[in-house]
Design a protein around this motif. Structure first.
Motif, PDB file in Angstrom:
ATOM      1  N   VAL A 146      -4.779   1.887  -4.580  1.00 31.30           N
ATOM      2  CA  VAL A 146      -4.247   1.336  -3.329  1.00 31.30           C
ATOM      3  C   VAL A 146      -5.109   0.160  -2.867  1.00 31.30           C
ATOM      4  O   VAL A 146      -4.585  -0.881  -2.445  1.00 31.30           O
ATOM      5  CB  VAL A 146      -4.149   2.425  -2.237  1.00 31.30           C
ATOM      6  CG1 VAL A 146      -3.859   1.815  -0.869  1.00 31.30           C
ATOM      7  CG2 VAL A 146      -3.084   3.454  -2.604  1.00 31.30           C
ATOM      8  N   LEU A 147      -6.411   0.277  -2.956  1.00 27.40           N
ATOM      9  CA  LEU A 147      -7.311  -0.805  -2.546  1.00 27.40           C
ATOM     10  C   LEU A 147      -7.138  -2.033  -3.437  1.00 27.40           C
ATOM     11  O   LEU A 147      -7.063  -3.171  -2.942  1.00 27.40           O
ATOM     12  CB  LEU A 147      -8.762  -0.323  -2.578  1.00 27.40           C
ATOM     13  CG  LEU A 147      -9.829  -1.344  -2.207  1.00 27.40           C
ATOM     14  CD1 LEU A 147      -9.597  -1.914  -0.814  1.00 27.40           C
ATOM     15  CD2 LEU A 147     -11.208  -0.699  -2.301  1.00 27.40           C
ATOM     16  N   ARG A 169       0.954   4.127  -2.823  1.00 29.20           N
ATOM     17  CA  ARG A 169       0.658   5.533  -2.516  1.00 29.20           C
ATOM     18  C   ARG A 169       1.810   6.426  -2.983  1.00 29.20           C
ATOM     19  O   ARG A 169       1.585   7.476  -3.581  1.00 29.20           O
ATOM     20  CB  ARG A 169       0.405   5.705  -1.018  1.00 29.20           C
ATOM     21  CG  ARG A 169       0.034   7.099  -0.615  1.00 29.20           C
ATOM     22  CD  ARG A 169      -1.273   7.570  -1.203  1.00 29.20           C
ATOM     23  NE  ARG A 169      -2.374   6.791  -0.668  1.00 29.20           N
ATOM     24  CZ  ARG A 169      -3.613   6.863  -1.130  1.00 29.20           C
ATOM     25  NH1 ARG A 169      -3.909   7.699  -2.109  1.00 29.20           N
ATOM     26  NH2 ARG A 169      -4.569   6.130  -0.621  1.00 29.20           N
ATOM     27  N   ASP A 205      -6.832   6.265  -4.315  1.00 27.60           N
ATOM     28  CA  ASP A 205      -7.366   5.397  -3.262  1.00 27.60           C
ATOM     29  C   ASP A 205      -7.817   4.053  -3.828  1.00 27.60           C
ATOM     30  O   ASP A 205      -7.596   3.003  -3.214  1.00 27.60           O
ATOM     31  CB  ASP A 205      -8.543   6.061  -2.544  1.00 27.60           C
ATOM     32  CG  ASP A 205      -8.136   7.238  -1.685  1.00 27.60           C
ATOM     33  OD1 ASP A 205      -6.931   7.403  -1.393  1.00 27.60           O
ATOM     34  OD2 ASP A 205      -9.044   8.010  -1.297  1.00 27.60           O
ATOM     35  N   THR A 206      -8.434   4.081  -5.008  1.00 25.79           N
ATOM     36  CA  THR A 206      -8.895   2.846  -5.635  1.00 25.79           C
ATOM     37  C   THR A 206      -7.716   1.967  -6.012  1.00 25.79           C
ATOM     38  O   THR A 206      -7.739   0.749  -5.789  1.00 25.79           O
ATOM     39  CB  THR A 206      -9.767   3.158  -6.866  1.00 25.79           C
ATOM     40  OG1 THR A 206     -10.905   3.916  -6.446  1.00 25.79           O
ATOM     41  CG2 THR A 206     -10.234   1.889  -7.550  1.00 25.79           C
ATOM     42  N   PRO A 261      -7.682  11.971  -6.218  1.00 26.01           N
ATOM     43  CA  PRO A 261      -7.587  11.234  -4.949  1.00 26.01           C
ATOM     44  C   PRO A 261      -8.412   9.942  -4.962  1.00 26.01           C
ATOM     45  O   PRO A 261      -7.979   8.930  -4.402  1.00 26.01           O
ATOM     46  CB  PRO A 261      -8.111  12.225  -3.913  1.00 26.01           C
ATOM     47  CG  PRO A 261      -7.837  13.568  -4.512  1.00 26.01           C
ATOM     48  CD  PRO A 261      -8.041  13.378  -6.001  1.00 26.01           C
ATOM     49  N   ASP A 262      -9.569   9.964  -5.609  1.00 22.87           N
ATOM     50  CA  ASP A 262     -10.401   8.757  -5.684  1.00 22.87           C
ATOM     51  C   ASP A 262      -9.698   7.647  -6.453  1.00 22.87           C
ATOM     52  O   ASP A 262      -9.727   6.485  -6.040  1.00 22.87           O
ATOM     53  CB  ASP A 262     -11.749   9.051  -6.338  1.00 22.87           C
ATOM     54  CG  ASP A 262     -12.690   9.821  -5.437  1.00 22.87           C
ATOM     55  OD1 ASP A 262     -12.450   9.875  -4.209  1.00 22.87           O
ATOM     56  OD2 ASP A 262     -13.668  10.387  -5.968  1.00 22.87           O
ATOM     57  N   ARG A 318       0.837  -1.214   0.000  1.00 23.51           N
ATOM     58  CA  ARG A 318       0.000   0.000   0.000  1.00 23.51           C
ATOM     59  C   ARG A 318       0.863   1.251   0.000  1.00 23.51           C
ATOM     60  O   ARG A 318       0.587   2.211  -0.733  1.00 23.51           O
ATOM     61  CB  ARG A 318      -0.902   0.022   1.234  1.00 23.51           C
ATOM     62  CG  ARG A 318      -2.023  -0.946   1.212  1.00 23.51           C
ATOM     63  CD  ARG A 318      -2.832  -0.814   2.487  1.00 23.51           C
ATOM     64  NE  ARG A 318      -3.788  -1.881   2.613  1.00 23.51           N
ATOM     65  CZ  ARG A 318      -4.300  -2.291   3.745  1.00 23.51           C
ATOM     66  NH1 ARG A 318      -3.945  -1.727   4.890  1.00 23.51           N
ATOM     67  NH2 ARG A 318      -5.174  -3.256   3.774  1.00 23.51           N
ATOM     68  N   THR A 349       1.532   6.735  -6.793  1.00 21.25           N
ATOM     69  CA  THR A 349       0.501   7.667  -7.269  1.00 21.25           C
ATOM     70  C   THR A 349       0.878   9.106  -6.947  1.00 21.25           C
ATOM     71  O   THR A 349       0.606  10.005  -7.752  1.00 21.25           O
ATOM     72  CB  THR A 349      -0.892   7.343  -6.678  1.00 21.25           C
ATOM     73  OG1 THR A 349      -0.848   7.422  -5.256  1.00 21.25           O
ATOM     74  CG2 THR A 349      -1.372   5.973  -7.116  1.00 21.25           C
TER      75      THR A 349
END
Length: 133
Positions: free
Chosen positions: A35-36, A16, A32-33, A28-29, A12, A19
């Motif tokens: 990373v998930l 991060r 985050d996606t 940011p979305d 993760r 990105t």
């Protein structure tokens, strides 16, 4: 086999940092996606793929991509999510839903690589329509 919790956290953090280094930066979305998605793919590699993995991240002008390889030749499979026992079953569904494209490639010899791709410009279609008006 290493500490899988530490491995997932490390993956993760690497994602991060990746990105954050992109120019132009993804939303940011999207960050985050990504990373998930990495978290789920690495967790699955550790849990079901032999306890080891390699992670590759890349970006083009229009896409961001992740590739996670593990030593197991067994492809991911759909399982019913365990809503009560906490034993999982959500990751592969989530990866397929959150990405624009997912492929599983058998590696020469043994193992596999899961490649997931997402468009760098993702958005709510209503917002896109409003912007176009």
């Amino acid at each position: 086999m290493g500490d899988s919790t530490a491995d997932v956290h490390r993956a993760r953090d690497i994602t991060r940092a990746f990105t954050d280094s992109l120019d132009p930066a993804p939303s940011p979305d999207l960050a985050d996606t990504l990373v998930l998605v990495v978290s789920e793919l690495v967790t699955n590699a550790l849990r079901h793929g032999g306890g080891r993995y390699t992670l590759e991240l890349s970006a083009g002008p229009d896409t961001v991509s992740v590739a996670v390889s593990d030593p197991s030749p067994t492809p991911p499979r759909e399982v019913a999510p365990d809503l009560n026992g906490g034993s999982g079953g959500f990751g592969w569904h989530m990866v397929r839903r959150l990405t624009d494209s997912v492929t599983v490639t058998a590696d020469p010899g043994s193992g596999k690589t899961i490649n997931a791709m997402m468009a760098r410009t993702r958005g709510n279609s209503e917002e896109q329509q409003a912007d176009a008006a």
